[in-house]
Design an enzyme around this catalytic site. Structure first.
Site, PDB file in Angstrom:
ATOM      1  N   ASP A 112      54.894  42.447  22.962  1.00 52.12           N
ATOM      2  CA  ASP A 112      55.135  42.224  21.540  1.00 52.12           C
ATOM      3  C   ASP A 112      53.826  41.981  20.788  1.00 52.12           C
ATOM      4  O   ASP A 112      53.595  42.566  19.726  1.00 52.12           O
ATOM      5  CB  ASP A 112      56.079  41.022  21.375  1.00 52.12           C
ATOM      6  CG  ASP A 112      56.880  41.062  20.088  1.00 52.12           C
ATOM      7  OD1 ASP A 112      57.101  42.164  19.552  1.00 52.12           O
ATOM      8  OD2 ASP A 112      57.318  39.990  19.634  1.00 52.12           O
ATOM      9  N   ASP A 121      64.073  39.679  19.882  1.00 49.87           N
ATOM     10  CA  ASP A 121      63.603  38.324  19.601  1.00 49.87           C
ATOM     11  C   ASP A 121      64.748  37.318  19.648  1.00 49.87           C
ATOM     12  O   ASP A 121      64.517  36.111  19.662  1.00 49.87           O
ATOM     13  CB  ASP A 121      62.926  38.261  18.239  1.00 49.87           C
ATOM     14  CG  ASP A 121      61.720  39.175  18.145  1.00 49.87           C
ATOM     15  OD1 ASP A 121      61.044  39.360  19.169  1.00 49.87           O
ATOM     16  OD2 ASP A 121      61.461  39.717  17.049  1.00 49.87           O
TER      17      ASP A 121
END
Length: 165
Positions: A8, A54
């Site tokens: 990420d 997420d």
């Protein structure tokens, strides 16, 4: 979670691919909310996005900690609540940093350290650190085979003892 943390961070800060794809891709894999909510309310024009990963990846980790709590057979779900609060604090920090820098932020950059450090800290304090790291949600097939063998040996030993008496 560590691998996704690196992934990420690299794809958000190292390239513009993640931000470009997230802005142009219309599918139910992201949550979009106005970043200028305090100034404009729900009619904000500057939006922030939170990817489904997420939410799901830390959610799986938090659910696993709930199962760990249950396996300890204690009152209360300390690890679950600790990790849940850590997740919320990580989200708040993500939003604050995003608003302050006016730049896309990889949410896992904040979520992973919060979600891992809080329960590990609690485990250190409570003396459960070994149990936490040794915990398996489902015992391996080898352990199940060993347990079946042990039960069979125990039954046959009991039968032999009865015959001897």
């Amino acid at each position: 979670m560590g691998g996704l943390f690196v992934y990420d961070v690299f794809w958000v800060f190292g390239t513009d691919v993640m931000v470009t794809v997230a802005k142009s891709f219309e599918a139910p894999i992201k949550l979009v909310f106005p970043q200028d909510f305090l100034e404009s309310g729900v009619n904000g024009t500057h939006f922030a996005m939170l990817g489904l990963g997420d939410i799901v990846i830390p959610g799986i980790f938090i659910a696993l900690l709930l199962r760990f709590d249950v396996s300890l057979k204690r009152k209360g779900n300390v690890y679950f609540y600790t990790s849940f609060v850590a997740y919320i604090l990580g989200l708040v920090l993500t939003i604050v940093v995003m608003a302050y820098f006016k730049h896309a932020q990889p949410a896992l950059l904040y979520l992973v350290p919060f979600c891992i450090s809080f329960p590990v800290s609690v485990a250190l304090i409570r003396g459960d650190i070994k149990a936490l790291f040794r915990y398996e949600d489902h015992p391996s097939a080898d352990k199940e085979v060993d347990e079946k063998k042990e039960k069979t040996v125990t039954k046959s030993t009991k039968k032999e003892t009865k015959k001897a008496q």
